[in-house]
Scaffold this motif. Structure first.
Motif, PDB file in Angstrom:
ATOM      1  N   VAL A 145       0.854  -1.182   0.000  1.00  0.00           N
ATOM      2  CA  VAL A 145       0.000   0.000   0.000  1.00  0.00           C
ATOM      3  C   VAL A 145       0.893   1.235   0.000  1.00  0.00           C
ATOM      4  N   LEU A 146       0.961   1.903  -1.133  1.00  0.00           N
ATOM      5  CA  LEU A 146       1.792   3.087  -1.281  1.00  0.00           C
ATOM      6  C   LEU A 146       0.927   4.253  -1.746  1.00  0.00           C
ATOM      7  N   PRO A 147       1.316   5.472  -1.388  1.00  0.00           N
ATOM      8  CA  PRO A 147       0.549   6.631  -1.847  1.00  0.00           C
ATOM      9  C   PRO A 147       0.685   6.829  -3.348  1.00  0.00           C
ATOM     10  N   LYS A 148      -0.315   7.420  -3.955  1.00  0.00           N
ATOM     11  CA  LYS A 148      -0.256   7.748  -5.370  1.00  0.00           C
ATOM     12  C   LYS A 148       0.513   9.053  -5.538  1.00  0.00           C
ATOM     13  N   PRO A 149       1.056   9.297  -6.727  1.00  0.00           N
ATOM     14  CA  PRO A 149       1.801  10.540  -6.939  1.00  0.00           C
ATOM     15  C   PRO A 149       1.010  11.788  -6.546  1.00  0.00           C
ATOM     16  N   GLY A 150      -0.291  11.774  -6.769  1.00  0.00           N
ATOM     17  CA  GLY A 150      -1.112  12.935  -6.420  1.00  0.00           C
ATOM     18  C   GLY A 150      -1.212  13.187  -4.927  1.00  0.00           C
ATOM     19  N   GLN A 151      -0.779  12.214  -4.121  1.00  0.00           N
ATOM     20  CA  GLN A 151      -0.810  12.370  -2.663  1.00  0.00           C
ATOM     21  C   GLN A 151       0.557  12.764  -2.109  1.00  0.00           C
ATOM     22  N   VAL A 152       1.522  12.948  -2.991  1.00  0.00           N
ATOM     23  CA  VAL A 152       2.893  13.263  -2.569  1.00  0.00           C
ATOM     24  C   VAL A 152       3.237  14.705  -2.982  1.00  0.00           C
ATOM     25  N   THR A 153       3.624  15.511  -2.003  1.00  0.00           N
ATOM     26  CA  THR A 153       4.051  16.888  -2.266  1.00  0.00           C
ATOM     27  C   THR A 153       5.572  16.944  -2.294  1.00  0.00           C
ATOM     28  N   VAL A 154       6.111  17.541  -3.359  1.00  0.00           N
ATOM     29  CA  VAL A 154       7.560  17.567  -3.552  1.00  0.00           C
ATOM     30  C   VAL A 154       8.057  19.007  -3.666  1.00  0.00           C
ATOM     31  N   ASN A 155       9.043  19.338  -2.849  1.00  0.00           N
ATOM     32  CA  ASN A 155       9.762  20.611  -2.990  1.00  0.00           C
ATOM     33  C   ASN A 155      10.980  20.349  -3.868  1.00  0.00           C
ATOM     34  N   VAL A 156      11.128  21.100  -4.943  1.00  0.00           N
ATOM     35  CA  VAL A 156      12.251  20.885  -5.865  1.00  0.00           C
ATOM     36  C   VAL A 156      13.295  21.975  -5.626  1.00  0.00           C
ATOM     37  N   LEU A 157      14.491  21.546  -5.229  1.00  0.00           N
ATOM     38  CA  LEU A 157      15.558  22.480  -4.855  1.00  0.00           C
ATOM     39  C   LEU A 157      16.803  22.219  -5.704  1.00  0.00           C
ATOM     40  N   ASN A 158      17.387  23.264  -6.203  1.00  0.00           N
ATOM     41  CA  ASN A 158      18.558  23.154  -7.072  1.00  0.00           C
ATOM     42  C   ASN A 158      19.834  23.418  -6.291  1.00  0.00           C
ATOM     43  N   ALA A 210      15.544  23.561 -11.360  1.00  0.00           N
ATOM     44  CA  ALA A 210      14.484  23.320 -10.377  1.00  0.00           C
ATOM     45  C   ALA A 210      13.108  23.499 -11.016  1.00  0.00           C
ATOM     46  N   GLN A 211      12.911  24.577 -11.750  1.00  0.00           N
ATOM     47  CA  GLN A 211      11.608  24.843 -12.350  1.00  0.00           C
ATOM     48  C   GLN A 211      11.274  23.806 -13.432  1.00  0.00           C
ATOM     49  N   LYS A 212      12.261  23.476 -14.247  1.00  0.00           N
ATOM     50  CA  LYS A 212      12.041  22.489 -15.301  1.00  0.00           C
ATOM     51  C   LYS A 212      11.671  21.134 -14.710  1.00  0.00           C
ATOM     52  N   VAL A 258       3.474  19.791  -6.444  1.00  0.00           N
ATOM     53  CA  VAL A 258       4.724  20.549  -6.337  1.00  0.00           C
ATOM     54  C   VAL A 258       4.570  21.636  -5.282  1.00  0.00           C
ATOM     55  N   GLY A 259       5.556  21.677  -4.357  1.00  0.00           N
ATOM     56  CA  GLY A 259       5.544  22.699  -3.305  1.00  0.00           C
ATOM     57  C   GLY A 259       6.474  23.835  -3.670  1.00  0.00           C
ATOM     58  N   ASP A 260       7.528  24.032  -2.885  1.00  0.00           N
ATOM     59  CA  ASP A 260       8.494  25.104  -3.142  1.00  0.00           C
ATOM     60  C   ASP A 260       9.431  24.731  -4.297  1.00  0.00           C
ATOM     61  N   VAL A 261       9.759  25.724  -5.091  1.00  0.00           N
ATOM     62  CA  VAL A 261      10.724  25.559  -6.181  1.00  0.00           C
ATOM     63  C   VAL A 261      11.757  26.673  -6.017  1.00  0.00           C
ATOM     64  N   SER A 262      12.968  26.274  -5.629  1.00  0.00           N
ATOM     65  CA  SER A 262      13.985  27.304  -5.359  1.00  0.00           C
ATOM     66  C   SER A 262      15.370  26.679  -5.313  1.00  0.00           C
ATOM     67  N   ASN A 263      16.353  27.474  -4.912  1.00  0.00           N
ATOM     68  CA  ASN A 263      17.707  26.962  -4.729  1.00  0.00           C
ATOM     69  C   ASN A 263      17.792  26.202  -3.408  1.00  0.00           C
ATOM     70  N   ALA A 264      18.709  25.272  -3.344  1.00  0.00           N
ATOM     71  CA  ALA A 264      18.886  24.499  -2.125  1.00  0.00           C
ATOM     72  C   ALA A 264      19.473  25.358  -1.012  1.00  0.00           C
ATOM     73  N   PRO A 265      19.190  25.051   0.248  1.00  0.00           N
ATOM     74  CA  PRO A 265      19.780  25.803   1.360  1.00  0.00           C
ATOM     75  C   PRO A 265      21.294  25.604   1.413  1.00  0.00           C
ATOM     76  N   LYS A 266      21.976  26.423   2.194  1.00  0.00           N
ATOM     77  CA  LYS A 266      23.445  26.420   2.231  1.00  0.00           C
ATOM     78  C   LYS A 266      24.029  25.061   2.611  1.00  0.00           C
ATOM     79  N   GLU A 267      23.348  24.351   3.470  1.00  0.00           N
ATOM     80  CA  GLU A 267      23.905  23.062   3.914  1.00  0.00           C
ATOM     81  C   GLU A 267      23.980  22.039   2.782  1.00  0.00           C
TER      82      GLU A 267
END
Length: 203
Positions: free
Chosen positions: A76-89, A97-99, A111-120
Motif C-alpha cells: 500500500v503506497l501513496p499515489k503521486p497525487g498524494q505526494v508533495t515535492v519541494n524541488v531544490l537546485n 528546479a523549475q524544469k 509541487v511545493g516550493d521551487v527554489s535553490n537548495a539551502p546552504k547546507e
C-alpha cells in the motif's frame, strides 16, 4: 456301592459337563472373530479405492492455502497525487528546479516550493540528487518519488514537521527517468510478489 451312596434307577448322574456346550461356545467365538476380521478387511479395501482421492483433494487444498499465504498482498503506497515535492537546485546550472518541477507536475505529483537548495546542501550534492523526507516516508512516499530519479540518495530528516518531500538536484543530475521507465518502476512497487520458499516442496 451301598448305603447312602447306593445308585438306584436306570439313569446315572453325570460326573462332568457336556462337551457339546463347550464346542458350541468355541464355535460362536470363532465366528464372531472371523466376521470382525472380514469387516475390517472390507473397510481397508474401501479406503484403498476411495481414500486416495480424498487425500489428494485435501493435499491440493493445503497446497493452495500455502501458496495463497505465500503471496503477500500488494504494498500500500501513496499515489503521486498524494505526494508533495519541494524541488531544490543545489547546482550552478540555472532553471533546473523549475524544469524538473514542471515535469513532476505532469506526472501527477504535487509541487511545493521551487527554489535553490539551502546552504547546507548548495553545491554539496555530488550525485544525481538527494531525496529528503520524514522517517515514515522512507518506505512509502519517498520510495514513490525515487521511481522518478533512480540513483538518488534517500535520507530521513528527523527535524521535518510535515509530510512534504525535498528533491535536491545534484551535480550529476541529467534529468528525470523516462516516463515509461518511471511508470514501470512504480507498477513494480505495488505488484504482489510470490515467495516460492514459503511453499512446501511436497506440493
Amino acid at each position: 456301592m451301598g448305603g447312602q451312596y447306593k445308585i438306584t434307577g436306570d439313569k446315572y448322574p453325570r460326573m462332568r459337563p457336556a462337551r457339546r456346550r463347550g464346542r458350541l461356545a468355541v464355535a460362536g467365538v470363532a465366528c464372531v472373530t472371523v466376521l470382525g476380521v472380514l469387516g475390517w478387511g472390507t473397510l481397508q479395501l474401501i479406503d484403498v479405492f476411495t481414500g486416495g482421492d480424498k487425500a489428494s483433494a485435501a493435499g491440493a487444498a493445503g497446497c493452495a492455502t500455502a501458496r495463497a499465504s505465500a503471496s503477500p498482498a500488494a504494498a500500500v503506497l501513496p499515489k503521486p497525487g498524494q505526494v508533495t515535492v519541494n524541488v531544490l537546485n543545489a547546482t550552478t546550472r540555472s532553471g533546473l528546479a523549475q524544469k524538473t518541477a514542471d515535469e513532476l507536475k505532469k506526472r501527477g505529483f504535487r509541487v511545493g516550493d521551487v527554489s535553490n537548495a539551502p546552504k547546507e546542501y548548495d553545491k554539496k550534492v555530488t550525485g544525481t540528487g538527494l531525496l529528503l523526507g520524514p522517517a515514515a516516508s522512507l518506505k512509502t512516499s519517498l520510495t514513490v518519488l525515487g521511481t522518478q530519479l533512480p540513483g538518488a540518495e534517500h535520507r530521513a530528516d528527523a527535524a521535518r514537521k510535515d509530510a512534504a518531500l525535498d528533491l535536491i538536484i545534484g551535480n550529476g543530475f541529467k534529468g528525470l527517468a523516462k516516463p515509461a521507465d518511471a511508470d514501470a518502476a512504480l507498477a513494480g512497487l505495488t505488484a504482489p510478489r510470490s515467495t516460492p520458499a514459503a511453499e512446501k516442496k511436497s506440493c
